[in-house]
Scaffold this active site. Structure first.
Site, mmCIF file in Angstrom:
data_model
loop_
_atom_site.group_PDB
_atom_site.id
_atom_site.type_symbol
_atom_site.label_atom_id
_atom_site.label_comp_id
_atom_site.label_asym_id
_atom_site.label_seq_id
_atom_site.Cartn_x
_atom_site.Cartn_y
_atom_site.Cartn_z
ATOM 1 N N ASN A 1 22.056 35.009 3.224
ATOM 2 C CA ASN A 1 22.902 34.193 2.342
ATOM 3 C C ASN A 1 22.207 32.887 1.997
ATOM 4 O O ASN A 1 21.383 32.388 2.769
ATOM 5 C CB ASN A 1 24.236 33.842 3.012
ATOM 6 N N ILE A 2 22.572 32.353 0.852
ATOM 7 C CA ILE A 2 22.256 30.966 0.548
ATOM 8 C C ILE A 2 23.493 30.162 0.929
ATOM 9 O O ILE A 2 24.575 30.358 0.370
ATOM 10 C CB ILE A 2 21.914 30.778 -0.937
ATOM 11 N N LEU B 1 19.873 36.842 8.755
ATOM 12 C CA LEU B 1 18.681 35.996 8.683
ATOM 13 C C LEU B 1 18.674 34.961 9.799
ATOM 14 O O LEU B 1 17.616 34.679 10.379
ATOM 15 C CB LEU B 1 18.592 35.318 7.316
ATOM 16 N N GLU C 1 28.141 41.782 8.151
ATOM 17 C CA GLU C 1 28.108 41.204 6.801
ATOM 18 C C GLU C 1 27.410 42.129 5.810
ATOM 19 O O GLU C 1 27.125 41.739 4.678
ATOM 20 C CB GLU C 1 27.428 39.829 6.824
ATOM 21 N N GLY D 1 32.565 29.784 23.440
ATOM 22 C CA GLY D 1 32.404 28.435 22.905
ATOM 23 C C GLY D 1 31.722 27.483 23.867
ATOM 24 O O GLY D 1 30.693 27.806 24.465
ATOM 25 N N ALA E 1 25.725 28.802 12.893
ATOM 26 C CA ALA E 1 24.568 29.558 13.415
ATOM 27 C C ALA E 1 24.398 29.470 14.927
ATOM 28 O O ALA E 1 23.433 30.003 15.464
ATOM 29 C CB ALA E 1 23.262 29.156 12.727
ATOM 30 N N ALA E 2 25.337 28.836 15.616
ATOM 31 C CA ALA E 2 25.211 28.733 17.077
ATOM 32 C C ALA E 2 25.215 30.109 17.735
ATOM 33 O O ALA E 2 24.366 30.420 18.578
ATOM 34 C CB ALA E 2 26.335 27.871 17.635
ATOM 35 N N GLY E 3 26.184 30.943 17.357
ATOM 36 C CA GLY E 3 26.256 32.287 17.925
ATOM 37 C C GLY E 3 25.068 33.145 17.532
ATOM 38 O O GLY E 3 24.557 33.926 18.348
ATOM 39 N N ASP E 4 24.632 33.014 16.294
ATOM 40 C CA ASP E 4 23.469 33.786 15.825
ATOM 41 C C ASP E 4 22.211 33.393 16.592
ATOM 42 O O ASP E 4 21.402 34.249 16.957
ATOM 43 C CB ASP E 4 23.250 33.539 14.330
ATOM 44 N N THR F 1 20.752 24.147 18.412
ATOM 45 C CA THR F 1 21.288 24.442 17.078
ATOM 46 C C THR F 1 22.520 23.605 16.761
ATOM 47 O O THR F 1 22.634 23.043 15.663
ATOM 48 C CB THR F 1 21.623 25.939 16.969
ATOM 49 N N GLY G 1 23.118 22.250 9.559
ATOM 50 C CA GLY G 1 22.591 23.387 8.822
ATOM 51 C C GLY G 1 22.480 24.634 9.665
ATOM 52 O O GLY G 1 22.635 24.609 10.888
ATOM 53 N N SER H 1 18.445 24.365 11.613
ATOM 54 C CA SER H 1 18.800 23.861 12.947
ATOM 55 C C SER H 1 18.298 24.755 14.079
ATOM 56 O O SER H 1 18.369 24.371 15.249
ATOM 57 C CB SER H 1 20.320 23.729 13.054
#
Length: 311
Positions: free
Chosen positions: A12-13, A44, A140, A225, A253-256, A287, A292, A296
């Site tokens: 994604n953007i 990504l 996704e 969390g 993006a923390a989980g990713d 992150t 971002g 990040s």
């Protein structure tokens, strides 16, 4: 031999705006910040996290014709040989609002080219999956593409990691997908949507894990969390890996990051699960301390510095 991770998933953007706090329904809220753009998408993000932690990473994804792969995916160790281009759809878009008050976010997704990925598309990149130690995917992209990727992985003895996000609000997940999953990594809300068991304490997490074991999954990781992450394996091994305490700026993006980074440390037999998750937790802490999604995500050296500081 260096570990090889393949990520099958979204690009994604991200269009991000920071606000002082989340507005209530019908309220107009002024912000001193304007919208910025950065690369993201759960797929990504996870691929970048794995690549920056030193693993050779194959990215199987689909973008629009306007997308500049050489510019937007220029990350060391990240192979773009398996990036496909949609003939009909634009690159996926994510509209993200971040609260300066809490660091939490609200995200709305336009699927675009991600939704254009087919099972045939995935099968065309079978070789990338077959050479891997782990295949990571999320939700996704269309379910048929996810299942096809996991079928290929199972055919080739590749461990599968399913991040069931975003979880469908109704209907759960196909039994076939769960049977092809080795490791599942929901957060508290996602596991509740799937199992119907609310996560309130360790006892409830054990009940959630049992749901997955009954459906053929060997290993369960539930992220909780700021409290860290719970894990349990079908052999009875279980525990909680605490989060590293930081001041959250943006949780996007923390989980990713946690998933991609953890995979780079995992042994094939998963006998070092807690240790690998601690590395992933350290990566995630970096992150959330920065703004971002992709910008990040930390490098291996940054993660090791956090671990060294918390010996």
């Amino acid at each position: 031999m260096a570990k090889i991770i393949t990520v099958l998933g979204s690009t994604n953007i991200d269009k991000v705006i920071s606000v002082p706090r989340f507005a209530t329904s019908g309220e107009t809220l002024h912000t001193p910040n304007h919208q910025i753009e950065a690369m993201g998408g759960k797929g990504l993000n996870q691929g970048v996290a794995a690549a920056r932690s030193g693993a050779k990473t194959n990215m199987i994804t689909k973008v629009g014709k306007e997308f500049d792969t050489s510019k937007n995916m220029n990350v060391e160790n990240l192979s773009t040989d398996h990036v496909m281009v949609s003939e009909t759809e634009e690159t996926g878009q994510a509209y993200i609002t971040v609260s300066a008050e809490t660091g939490d976010n609200i995200i709305h997704i336009y699927g675009g080219a991600n939704a254009d990925m087919t099972a045939a598309d995935v099968r065309a990149h079978e070789a990338a999956i077959a050479e891997s130690d782990f295949l990571i995917t999320q939700l996704e992209i269309p379910m048929e593409a996810v299942i096809e990727g996991f079928k290929i992985a199972r055919e080739n003895g590749v461990k599968t990691i399913l991040n069931p996000a975003p979880m469908p609000e109704n209907g759960g997940l196909p039994a076939e997908l769960l049977q092809l999953t080795d490791i599942i990594t929901p957060n508290e809300h996602e596991t509740f949507l799937l199992t119907g068991i609310e996560v309130t304490d360790e006892h409830s997490m054990l009940h959630n894990a049992a749901y997955y074991f009954e459906r053929g999954i060997d290993t369960v990781i539930i992220t909780i969390g700021s409290e860290g992450s719970f894990f349990m394996r079908d052999n009875g091994e279980e525990g909680i890996v605490p989060a590293f305490k930081v001041s959250a700026v943006d949780t996007t993006a923390a989980g990713d990051t946690f998933i991609g980074a953890t995979a780079t440390r995992l042994h094939a037999n998963l006998d070092n699960l807690a240790e690998a998750m601690r590395y992933g937790s350290a990566a995630s802490s970096v992150t959330v301390s920065r703004a971002g999604a992709q910008p990040s995500i930390p490098t291996e050296a940054e993660v090791l510095a956090v671990l060294d500081a918390h010996k």
